[in-house]
Design a protein around this motif. Structure first.
Motif, PDB file in Angstrom:
ATOM      1  N   GLN A  55       5.506   9.556  15.674  1.00  0.00           N
ATOM      2  CA  GLN A  55       5.779   8.384  14.849  1.00  0.00           C
ATOM      3  C   GLN A  55       5.789   8.702  13.357  1.00  0.00           C
ATOM      4  O   GLN A  55       6.349   7.959  12.566  1.00  0.00           O
ATOM      5  N   SER A  56       5.195   9.824  12.987  1.00  0.00           N
ATOM      6  CA  SER A  56       5.238  10.209  11.579  1.00  0.00           C
ATOM      7  C   SER A  56       6.628  10.696  11.185  1.00  0.00           C
ATOM      8  O   SER A  56       6.953  10.758  10.010  1.00  0.00           O
ATOM      9  N   GLY A  57       7.444  11.074  12.183  1.00  0.00           N
ATOM     10  CA  GLY A  57       8.763  11.622  11.879  1.00  0.00           C
ATOM     11  C   GLY A  57       8.766  13.129  11.737  1.00  0.00           C
ATOM     12  O   GLY A  57       9.790  13.731  11.431  1.00  0.00           O
ATOM     13  N   SER A 115       0.659   8.560  10.889  1.00  0.00           N
ATOM     14  CA  SER A 115       1.132   7.277  11.434  1.00  0.00           C
ATOM     15  C   SER A 115       1.028   6.176  10.392  1.00  0.00           C
ATOM     16  O   SER A 115       1.912   5.340  10.257  1.00  0.00           O
ATOM     17  N   TRP A 116      -0.102   6.184   9.663  1.00  0.00           N
ATOM     18  CA  TRP A 116      -0.307   5.158   8.648  1.00  0.00           C
ATOM     19  C   TRP A 116       0.768   5.232   7.573  1.00  0.00           C
ATOM     20  O   TRP A 116       1.351   4.230   7.176  1.00  0.00           O
ATOM     21  N   ALA A 117       1.048   6.465   7.110  1.00  0.00           N
ATOM     22  CA  ALA A 117       2.017   6.637   6.026  1.00  0.00           C
ATOM     23  C   ALA A 117       3.382   6.102   6.436  1.00  0.00           C
ATOM     24  O   ALA A 117       4.127   5.587   5.616  1.00  0.00           O
ATOM     25  N   ASN A 118       3.710   6.229   7.724  1.00  0.00           N
ATOM     26  CA  ASN A 118       5.034   5.842   8.182  1.00  0.00           C
ATOM     27  C   ASN A 118       5.051   4.436   8.776  1.00  0.00           C
ATOM     28  O   ASN A 118       6.059   4.000   9.289  1.00  0.00           O
ATOM     29  N   PHE A 119       3.927   3.713   8.710  1.00  0.00           N
ATOM     30  CA  PHE A 119       3.823   2.415   9.375  1.00  0.00           C
ATOM     31  C   PHE A 119       4.333   1.314   8.462  1.00  0.00           C
ATOM     32  O   PHE A 119       3.874   1.166   7.321  1.00  0.00           O
ATOM     33  N   ALA A 120       5.291   0.536   8.955  1.00  0.00           N
ATOM     34  CA  ALA A 120       5.995  -0.395   8.069  1.00  0.00           C
ATOM     35  C   ALA A 120       5.420  -1.803   8.078  1.00  0.00           C
ATOM     36  O   ALA A 120       5.658  -2.579   7.163  1.00  0.00           O
ATOM     37  N   ASN A 121       4.661  -2.154   9.116  1.00  0.00           N
ATOM     38  CA  ASN A 121       4.245  -3.550   9.282  1.00  0.00           C
ATOM     39  C   ASN A 121       2.792  -3.757   8.829  1.00  0.00           C
ATOM     40  O   ASN A 121       1.959  -4.238   9.577  1.00  0.00           O
ATOM     41  N   ARG A 122       2.452  -3.362   7.571  1.00  0.00           N
ATOM     42  CA  ARG A 122       1.035  -3.339   7.178  1.00  0.00           C
ATOM     43  C   ARG A 122       0.456  -4.721   6.904  1.00  0.00           C
ATOM     44  O   ARG A 122      -0.744  -4.919   6.982  1.00  0.00           O
ATOM     45  N   ARG A 123       1.274  -5.648   6.526  1.00  0.00           N
ATOM     46  CA  ARG A 123       0.800  -7.001   6.149  1.00  0.00           C
ATOM     47  C   ARG A 123      -0.385  -6.881   5.195  1.00  0.00           C
ATOM     48  O   ARG A 123      -0.248  -6.275   4.148  1.00  0.00           O
ATOM     49  N   GLY A 124      -1.586  -7.360   5.583  1.00  0.00           N
ATOM     50  CA  GLY A 124      -2.703  -7.328   4.636  1.00  0.00           C
ATOM     51  C   GLY A 124      -3.559  -6.070   4.709  1.00  0.00           C
ATOM     52  O   GLY A 124      -4.609  -6.003   4.069  1.00  0.00           O
ATOM     53  N   LEU A 125      -3.170  -5.075   5.487  1.00  0.00           N
ATOM     54  CA  LEU A 125      -4.025  -3.904   5.692  1.00  0.00           C
ATOM     55  C   LEU A 125      -3.950  -2.922   4.527  1.00  0.00           C
ATOM     56  O   LEU A 125      -2.904  -2.772   3.906  1.00  0.00           O
ATOM     57  N   ALA A 126      -5.073  -2.272   4.246  1.00  0.00           N
ATOM     58  CA  ALA A 126      -5.107  -1.242   3.217  1.00  0.00           C
ATOM     59  C   ALA A 126      -6.098  -0.164   3.636  1.00  0.00           C
ATOM     60  O   ALA A 126      -6.967  -0.400   4.486  1.00  0.00           O
ATOM     61  N   VAL A 127      -5.969   1.022   3.038  1.00  0.00           N
ATOM     62  CA  VAL A 127      -6.945   2.081   3.304  1.00  0.00           C
ATOM     63  C   VAL A 127      -8.249   1.724   2.593  1.00  0.00           C
ATOM     64  O   VAL A 127      -8.259   1.444   1.392  1.00  0.00           O
ATOM     65  N   LEU A 128      -9.355   1.698   3.355  1.00  0.00           N
ATOM     66  CA  LEU A 128     -10.641   1.316   2.766  1.00  0.00           C
ATOM     67  C   LEU A 128     -11.551   2.516   2.603  1.00  0.00           C
ATOM     68  O   LEU A 128     -12.431   2.522   1.745  1.00  0.00           O
ATOM     69  N   LEU A 129     -11.360   3.528   3.447  1.00  0.00           N
ATOM     70  CA  LEU A 129     -12.228   4.696   3.340  1.00  0.00           C
ATOM     71  C   LEU A 129     -11.460   5.943   3.752  1.00  0.00           C
ATOM     72  O   LEU A 129     -10.747   5.935   4.756  1.00  0.00           O
ATOM     73  N   GLU A 130     -11.606   6.984   2.950  1.00  0.00           N
ATOM     74  CA  GLU A 130     -10.965   8.259   3.278  1.00  0.00           C
ATOM     75  C   GLU A 130     -11.776   9.367   2.640  1.00  0.00           C
ATOM     76  O   GLU A 130     -12.634   9.117   1.791  1.00  0.00           O
ATOM     77  N   GLY A 131     -11.539  10.590   3.080  1.00  0.00           N
ATOM     78  CA  GLY A 131     -12.159  11.733   2.423  1.00  0.00           C
ATOM     79  C   GLY A 131     -13.462  12.218   3.026  1.00  0.00           C
ATOM     80  O   GLY A 131     -13.954  13.286   2.666  1.00  0.00           O
TER      81      GLY A 131
END
Lengths: 272, 232
Positions: A36-38, A196-212
């Motif tokens: 799904q990432s392409g 998958s997240w980077a290529n996901f088009a239907n995010r609506r209200g979602l955001a990255v909250l934690l990474e690293g």
């Protein structure tokens, strides 16, 4: 009438059938996250141009990909669950596991962040916040590599999600995309691989909250299905793919892949 | 709502410029589903006629079984066909898994009961009318079945169309036995599932509209065939 249908079908057969039979191909069982990432659309034409070998990708969860390998229904694997991969090789189903590339997982959730997961320094702490708030969490629930990691993280956080299943903990039993669709619809938290997240088009209200957090490291491994166990596997072309993917050309191609201008996978260091 | 509006534009654009990827997927979808229906007709038409005309012990049980099999869940059929065709399964040596042939087999299994059950119903109604006459002419067995099938051909078109509808709309079976491999086993429904996974809902819905249009074309074509047959 039946004859007419058969005639139409035969016409279609002639128009589309020839291409399938002759080409050399291998079957690669891989994960929905890479498909799904392409990434494959970027890599496979390069490999085919060089070797003439077509790679047919069956994208499923890592657990199912490993089972396809066990049954001999794939020639090579590209998956992400180190424990499962090592077991697969140890049991004699696979050969020559190699590091291919890595990226990381991200914790996504509603931008309003009702559980207060954002700003936590570890995934463990963030999950504890989500559980304490009983905030909706969408889990893959499909024995994929992502699901296996998520279960390990809950365990390390000291939370038993089993009793909460169907309450705030929602197991979608599906791929990364459908799970993100569910999370977007429910304003739920979810664990996703970055590709998958980077290529996901239907995010609506979602955001990255934690990474690293280092525990969110996501390494992918390539494995050959053992021809000693399944004599019909296409050992030579599969080996060519394996060497190309983990060699300089494959690594360069992985490093050059971009989603919306951002790198999505990082090639692993060269093999010694 | 934006997705629904966008999807019409996307669908129209793809169709108008004959998008190469779309054409490939459409042709494969048609090929797989039409072949599956053709094979299902070869089994289902005689089976349906036999169930309507023949009298044998267990006939009623068999009719119930065939009727119930119209509701076979595609995912279960896909799973069984997968286990059969898997390299570790009984038919594994044929190497058919993840090929269009495997998809045709799975859809054929789904469609055959529909064709058989609807054929039986159509033939039974005709047989009620014809039985005495054919018997008095000394026509029985296979020839009687053929007569009933031929005179009921207009109804049988509908049976085949119902089968085609089932085949072209299902995603569960072809996803498992085909693997949704790009350029090899990707059909309309698995492509729609994939685009939905990517969250590209407008493109997924656009493909859905194309699939609907395709179904409309096939049914329109069948209607023409029906009318031509009725005039004769």
């Amino acid at each position: 009438m039946v004859r007419a249908l058969m005639f139409i079908a035969a016409l279609l057969g002639l128009s589309g059938g020839a291409a399938w039979a002759q080409e050399t191909f291998i079957t690669l069982a891989s994960t929905t996250s890479t498909e799904q990432s392409g990434l494959f659309a970027h890599l496979l034409p390069l490999f085919k141009a060089e070797t003439g070998i077509a790679v047919r990708v069956v994208a499923v969860g890592t657990g199912q990909a490993l089972r396809l390998g066990e049954k001999g229904d794939a020639d090579a694997l590209l998956v992400h669950d180190r424990a499962g991969e090592d077991k697969f090789v140890a049991e004699g189903y696979g050969l020559d596991r190699r590091d291919v590339m890595y990226n990381d997982f991200v914790l996504v959730g509603p931008a309003a962040d009702p559980a207060g997961a954002k700003g936590q320094t570890s995934a463990k702490a963030a999950l504890q916040k989500i559980a304490a708030a009983k905030a909706a969490f969408a889990s893959r629930g499909d024995d994929s590599g992502t699901h296996r990691l998520e279960l390990r993280l809950w365990k390390e956080a000291g939370i038993n999600v089993k009793p909460a299943s169907g309450q705030w903990y929602r197991e979608t039993g599906s791929g990364m995309g459908p799970t993100l669709n569910t999370a977007a619809g429910l304003d739920a938290y979810a664990l996703a691989d970055r590709g998958s997240w980077a290529n996901f088009a239907n995010r609506r209200g979602l955001a990255v909250l934690l990474e690293g957090d280092p525990v969110l490291f996501n390494p992918y491994g390539a494995i050959l299905v053992n021809p000693a166990r399944h004599p019909h596997v296409k050992a030579l072309p599969a080996r060519a793919w394996h060497d190309w993917l983990t060699g300089p050309k494959g690594r360069a191609a992985i490093g050059a892949f971009r989603i919306k201008g951002e790198p999505a996978f990082f090639p692993s260091a060269a093999r010694r | 709502m934006n997705e629904i509006v966008d999807s019409f534009g996307l669908a129209l654009g793809m169709v108008l410029r004959l998008d190469a990827a779309l054409v490939e997927i459409v042709l494969l979808s048609l090929k797989v589903s039409l072949l599956a229906v053709a094979l299902a007709a070869l089994i289902g038409l005689p089976l349906g006629a036999a169930l309507a005309l023949a009298r044998f012990p267990g006939r009623h049980a068999l009719i119930v079984l065939v009727n119930a099999a119209m509701g076979l869940p595609p995912v279960v059929v896909g799973l069984v066909v997968y286990l059969m065709l898997s390299r570790s399964g009984p038919l594994g040596v044929m190497g058919l898994l993840f090929t269009p042939t495997a998809m045709i087999v799975a859809q054929m299994i789904l469609v055959t009961p529909i064709v058989a059950a609807l054929t039986r119903q159509g033939c039974e109604d005709l047989w009620a009318e014809y039985a005495e006459q054919l018997r008095s002419l000394g026509v029985g067995g296979v020839r009687a079945a053929a007569t009933v099938l031929w005179d009921g051909r207009l109804a049988l078109v509908t049976a085949l169309l119902a089968g085609f509808g089932r085949a072209s709309a299902e995603v569960g079976a072809v996803m498992i036995v085909g693997g949704n491999i790009d350029h090899v086993t990707r059909v309309m429904t698995t492509a729609i599932a994939l685009e939905t996974s990517k969250g590209d809902l407008a493109l997924a819905l656009g493909l859905g509209l194309v699939l609907l249009a395709l179904s409309l074309l096939v049914n329109g074509g069948a209607q023409l065939v029906k009318e031509a047959m009725a005039e004769r």
